[in-house]
Design an enzyme around this catalytic site. Structure first.
Site, short mmCIF file in Angstrom:
data_model
loop_
_atom_site.label_atom_id
_atom_site.label_comp_id
_atom_site.label_asym_id
_atom_site.label_seq_id
_atom_site.Cartn_x
_atom_site.Cartn_y
_atom_site.Cartn_z
N LYS A 277 0.82 -1.21 0.00
CA LYS A 277 0.00 0.00 0.00
C LYS A 277 0.86 1.27 0.00
CE LYS A 277 -4.02 -2.23 0.58
NZ LYS A 277 -3.70 -3.66 0.64
C1 PLP Z 1 -4.40 -4.83 0.26
C2 PLP Z 1 -3.61 -6.09 0.21
C3 PLP Z 1 -3.87 -7.07 -0.77
C4 PLP Z 1 -5.00 -6.95 -1.74
O1 PLP Z 1 -4.84 -5.91 -2.68
P1 PLP Z 1 -6.11 -5.34 -3.47
O2 PLP Z 1 -5.59 -4.18 -4.23
O3 PLP Z 1 -7.10 -4.94 -2.42
O4 PLP Z 1 -6.62 -6.43 -4.32
C5 PLP Z 1 -3.06 -8.19 -0.80
N1 PLP Z 1 -2.07 -8.35 0.09
C6 PLP Z 1 -1.79 -7.44 1.03
C7 PLP Z 1 -0.70 -7.70 2.00
C8 PLP Z 1 -2.55 -6.27 1.13
O5 PLP Z 1 -2.28 -5.36 2.07
#
Ligand code: PLP
Length: 504
Positions: free
Chosen positions: A116
């Site tokens: 993120k």
């Molecule tokens: C948010 C997240 C995901 C999923 O990503 P999306 O964009 O919501 O599909 C997968 N793995 C981790 C560790 C995340 O923080």
């Protein structure tokens, strides 16, 4: 470049408006009217430059109402070697075993140890500039629903950013200890974490409802405030994620792992469908991708959707060891369907209404075929995830977090079921230390049976046994004072927002 709403073709906004608002007034998501196309010369130029250069190129094509200087300034401030532990914020780890390779795109070198950060370190810079370009408002109130990682990344990105207030809603008891600690120890007077009695979908639905409340918006406006979003419904979250698909491809070409122009596959651990959608957008721009493997845990609503053409959220919700993917309503799927229906906002409306009213919709054979041409769905259960963490460590000496393990195993399933051996890159979305307890028990099940470990004990044990260093962002949580989160029912979220903003 201009943007439409997925639910209203007549809504037309600039990039700055799309980012400042986060979500369209009609409840739809902002999407570009068309995608830039990268030809051979553009690829050559991307190859020659570094991550920052690649980011500047992609952003200048999508954020056409930002000046080159503004984009450059945002990029230079966001992707520093200091914040991302090196010049390349998204490096690939190549591990070899008997001629087979494991190619892991590590997206978790940012300050909060999850992917993120790739978007949320730059979003505050985009957002403050976007508001300056468009806004009447003095202050942006950024509402966030998190399954664990977005919350901290948004709080870290926006901490003490002037004229912003961040309110994060996370599922009470639905995140890992490290994830909770990261949020409750975050400093900054403008960032707040609130626990919701429910799961991520409850938090996300609650946030979407708040966006749709005209009265609340009017009250905020009186105070000079307006809502925005730091979830991947915000275009400003998605566009930075397009960059690392190009950058990973360019890096693999540069290292001689693939030839420029060769098709490859990406396996993506998926929840809200933001990460994988950004990859699909890169493909629309010309990146040679044969397939995206949409990897899910036991919350396998997307696997079923890809295989049947029916999206049906009426099913049991599972709390898993990969909690950031514990999601039954994947918001960004709407954006994919918008592309696959050739921008048919009436159809999207119909399906989204059906999803709201009945919890399900079907897209029909033709659209499903179009989805299957780009995506392969696979889901991995809890036992398989644990086995994968253990197998990969034993075979390659590499420690995967549970989300990345799901993606790795899904790629293996794809290969087994299709006999397609195309070069594959697995997206690794979190540091294993964010889920130390789970990883430790997967690697050494006998050693920890019946033992309870604190988040920090688990990190220490994992570090010692697997001989890898705890990332700075997690190490430094130790000893920080925890702020207690309020715990609210989904129906009390509006009241909580007003309390935090001190409006009656
Ligand atoms: C948010 C997240 C995901 C999923 O990503 P999306 O964009 O919501 O599909 C997968 N793995 C981790 C560790 C995340 O923080």
């Amino acid at each position: 470049m201009l943007y439409n709403s997925t639910q209203n073709a007549k809504e037309v906004v600039s990039a700055a408006q799309a980012i400042a608002q986060g979500i369209s007034k009609d409840g739809g998501l902002f999407v570009p009217q068309e995608f830039p196309k990268y030809d051979e010369n553009t690829f050559k130029a991307l190859l020659k430059t570094d991550y920052k250069g690649r980011a500047k190129k992609v952003f200048s094509d999508f954020l056409s109402d930002f000046t080159e200087e503004e984009i450059s300034d945002c990029v230079e401030k966001a992707y520093t070697a200091q914040k991302f532990g090196g010049e390349n914020p998204a490096p690939i780890s190549y591990c070899n075993l008997d001629g087979t390779t494991l190619n892991i795109l590590e997206l978790w070198h940012g300050p909060t140890c999850a992917f993120k950060d790739m978007a949320l370190q730059i979003l505050p810079h985009f957002l403050t500039r976007a508001v300056r370009k468009t806004g009447e408002q003095k202050k942006s109130v950024i509402l966030v629903a998190t399954s664990g990682d977005t919350g901290k990344a948004a709080m870290a990105g926006f901490s003490d950013v002037p004229d912003t207030e961040v309110i994060v809603f996370y599922p009470h008891g639905g995140v890992s200890d490290a994830q909770r600690l990261q949020m409750t120890t975050q400093r900054g007077n403008n960032v707040h974490a609130v626990a919701v009695e429910g799961n991520f979908d409850d938090a996300q639905t609650g946030v979407k409802l708040l966006f749709g409340k005209a009265e609340l918006a009017a009250e905020l406006k009186e105070q000079g405030c307006a809502f925005s979003s730091a979830n991947s419904i915000n275009w400003g979250r998605l566009v930075p994620q397009i960059v690392y698909y190009f950058s990973a491809y360019a890096d693999a070409v540069e290292k001689g792992r693939i030839q420029n122009g060769t098709e490859i596959v990406f396996s993506v651990p998926t929840g809200n469908f933001g990460d994988i959608l950004a990859g699909y957008y890169a493909k629309l721009m010309g990146l040679p991708v044969k397939k995206f493997i949409c990897a899910s845990n036991s919350n396998n609503v997307l696997t079923d959707f890809i295989n049947t053409g029916t999206y049906d959220r009426n099913r049991e919700f599972h709390r898993t060891i990969s909690p950031s993917m514990d999601i039954l309503v994947s918001s960004n799927l709407e954006r994919l369907l918008y592309e696959k229906t050739e921008h048919n906002s009436e159809k999207i409306n119909e399906w989204m209404d059906a999803l709201q009213e009945k919890g399900a919709y079907s897209i029909g054979r033709d659209i499903q075929d179009a989805v299957v041409s780009d995506f392969f769905g696979a889901w991995i259960d809890e036992i398989e995830t644990q086995e994968t963490i253990s197998d990969v460590f034993n075979n390659y000496g590499y420690v995967l977090d549970p989300h990345s393990a799901v993606a790795y195993k899904a790629l293996q399933k794809y290969r087994l079921m299709t006999s397609d051996e195309t070069y594959g890159i697995v997206l690794s979305t979190a540091s294993p230390f964010k889920f130390s307890d789970v990883v430790l028990r997967a690697l050494y099940p006998d050693d920890y049976e019946g033992k309870v470990l604190t988040a920090f004990e688990a990190m220490d044990e994992l570090s010692q046994k697997a001989r890898i260093d705890i990332p700075q962002g997690l190490k430094e949580l130790r000893g920080l004072p925890e702020r207690e989160s309020d715990i609210v029912a989904p129906g009390e979220m509006e009241k909580e927002v007003k309390k935090i903003l001190a409006i009656d």
